[in-house]
Design an enzyme around this catalytic site. Structure first.
Site, short mmCIF file in Angstrom:
data_model
loop_
_atom_site.label_atom_id
_atom_site.label_comp_id
_atom_site.label_asym_id
_atom_site.label_seq_id
_atom_site.Cartn_x
_atom_site.Cartn_y
_atom_site.Cartn_z
N ASN A 152 1.14 -9.91 -1.71
CA ASN A 152 1.84 -9.29 -0.65
C ASN A 152 1.02 -9.65 0.68
O ASN A 152 0.93 -8.72 1.69
CB ASN A 152 1.70 -7.64 -0.79
CG ASN A 152 0.32 -7.00 -1.06
OD1 ASN A 152 -0.62 -7.75 -0.87
ND2 ASN A 152 0.17 -5.85 -1.55
N ARG A 290 -8.58 -1.10 5.13
CA ARG A 290 -9.09 0.07 4.38
C ARG A 290 -9.51 1.19 5.38
O ARG A 290 -10.19 0.82 6.27
CB ARG A 290 -10.16 0.03 3.25
CG ARG A 290 -9.56 -0.78 1.98
CD ARG A 290 -8.29 0.01 1.23
NE ARG A 290 -7.87 -0.80 -0.17
CZ ARG A 290 -6.77 -1.41 -0.15
NH1 ARG A 290 -6.17 -1.80 0.99
NH2 ARG A 290 -6.52 -1.93 -1.26
N GLN A 319 -6.34 8.87 -0.10
CA GLN A 319 -5.16 8.74 -0.02
C GLN A 319 -4.23 9.36 -0.97
O GLN A 319 -5.03 9.23 -2.31
CB GLN A 319 -4.47 7.24 0.27
CG GLN A 319 -4.73 6.37 1.54
CD GLN A 319 -4.34 4.82 1.50
OE1 GLN A 319 -4.41 4.26 2.40
NE2 GLN A 319 -3.54 4.39 0.31
N HIS A 338 0.78 4.31 3.54
CA HIS A 338 0.37 3.05 3.30
C HIS A 338 1.68 2.20 2.66
O HIS A 338 2.08 2.30 1.40
CB HIS A 338 -0.61 2.98 2.20
CG HIS A 338 -1.53 1.64 2.03
ND1 HIS A 338 -2.71 1.81 1.33
CD2 HIS A 338 -1.22 0.60 2.29
CE1 HIS A 338 -3.15 0.53 1.24
NE2 HIS A 338 -2.28 -0.29 1.73
#
Length: 384
Positions: A152, A290, A319, A338
């Site tokens: 990704n 992050r 998260q 996210h």
């Protein structure tokens, strides 16, 4: 079997360095052929799961590998319930063989969970970034940790470019005016700028950082980068980016800072109150790396004071972000859940990568070298 050979090699390495090999040996004893219990932890899509046949990264569609796994006699359990002693994930920890997690809805694999997981052999990340795993504990236990490297990177780099433009052009106040029925050009224009001519620095120039620099070149920015390793001269010439060996010397030069480094013990909390105070007043920051690289409260305070003129990203700690997370309510932010690395295109790539590694695992074959995060008791270089 390759997995067995890796475990034996790890035992020898740990024994020679004076470490106990008992936990490694336990994993080797369980490294038998036959049916495996595989658990996946993904986000739940609810009504959206059926809207796109390629939406494979959710609980409901389970990376598109359920039929394949079950046809081979394996058990495949998928859940989004990952927190607390009574969660669904916790119930399966003692007897699972493979755990598939994702950065977008991370199942935190602590040392305590690793200790309980007597059958666990393999930890796979569907995506990039395995910092939700206690990598040192995984290495000590003789586990293999791998992710779908490169799956990704385009998705995240494109998202970073979008966020830079959103902050530079002061886009969000204009959008909010429209949906509120307002019209105040001055309320937007007083802090909207061109990207051309601005100094943009990326902290980290790995796969994502390099792609971002390539995409920024047509905007005629002054491009800087800091990394452990200098890019080769051909790529530097292609992007026009200048290497800055000293991070603290680079940061005050930047109008825009993009975070592109992994979360490690060294980078955790790296951008604290003191380092943020040294940044240029009015700096814009994009962080899709992050959330824990930043001091949460220090960022919120700097946004409130105006020292940070805009902060955007999709990564938080923890998260999912709690409802009272200060980044939800600080001014001049363009935060989202996210999402940058879980586009449909990225999902198809990391689902295919997970399937390929599972297939290799069942056959006892090695993974592509770049996918390993922990192998034979050793962490990948970016996590050391």
């Amino acid at each position: 079997m390759a997995m067995k050979r890796a475990a034996v090699s790890a035992i020898r390495g740990f024994a020679s360095s004076g470490n106990s090999a008992s936990s490694l040996l336990t994993r080797d004893l369980h490294a038998s052929s036959g049916s495996k219990k595989i658990v996946g932890v993904f986000y739940k899509a609810n009504e959206y799961a059926a809207m796109n046949p390629n939406f494979v990264g959710c609980v409901e569609n389970a990376l598109g590998i359920r039929e394949w796994l079950e046809s081979k006699g394996h058990q495949y359990i998928v859940t989004d319930d990952k927190e607390g002693p009574d969660c669904e994930l916790e119930k399966h920890i003692p007897d699972l063989h493979v755990l598939i997690t994702t950065p977008f809805h991370p199942g935190y694999v602590t040392a305590e969970r690793i200790k309980k997981a007597k059958n666990l052999q393999l930890l796979l990340t569907a995506g990039i970034g395995s910092d939700h795993v206690d990598l040192n504990a995984a290495a000590a236990a003789g586990l293999t940790v791998a992710e779908v490297t490169g799956s990704n990177v385009v998705s995240v780099a494109e998202d970073e470019l979008m966020r830079i433009l959103i902050l530079v052009r002061n886009f969000l106040p204009g959008y909010h005016q429209v949906i509120k029925g307002e019209w105040n050009v001055a309320g937007i224009a007083h802090r909207a700028y061109d990207l051309e001519g601005k100094t943009v620095g990326t902290v980290g120039a790995g796969r994502i950082g390099r792609l971002l620099l390539q995409r920024l070149k047509p905007f005629n920015c002054n491009l800087l980068y800091h990394d452990r390793v200098k890019m080769d001269s051909e790529l530097e010439n292609q992007t026009g980016a200048k290497f800055e060996e000293d991070l603290d010397a680079m940061l005050p030069k930047c109008d825009i800072i993009v975070i592109n480094m992994p979360l490690t013990e060294k980078t955790k909390g790296m951008f604290d109150k003191d380092r943020i105070a040294k940044l240029k007043k009015g700096v814009l920051i994009v962080n899709n790396a992050r959330g824990a690289i930043m001091d949460t409260q220090a960022v919120a305070d700097a946004c409130s004071s105006g020292h940070i003129a805009g902060y955007s990203g999709d990564v938080w700690y923890p998260q999912p972000a709690p409802k009272d997370h200060p980044w939800r309510y600080m001014p001049n932010q363009a935060m989202t859940p996210h999402i940058s690395g879980t586009t449909i295109d990225a999902q198809l790539r990391y689902a295919a990568g997970v399937k390929d590694m599972l297939e290799r695992y069942f056959k006892g074959e090695e993974f592509p070298p770049q996918h390993y995060i922990v192998k034979e008791g050793e962490l990948a270089s970016q996590y050391r």
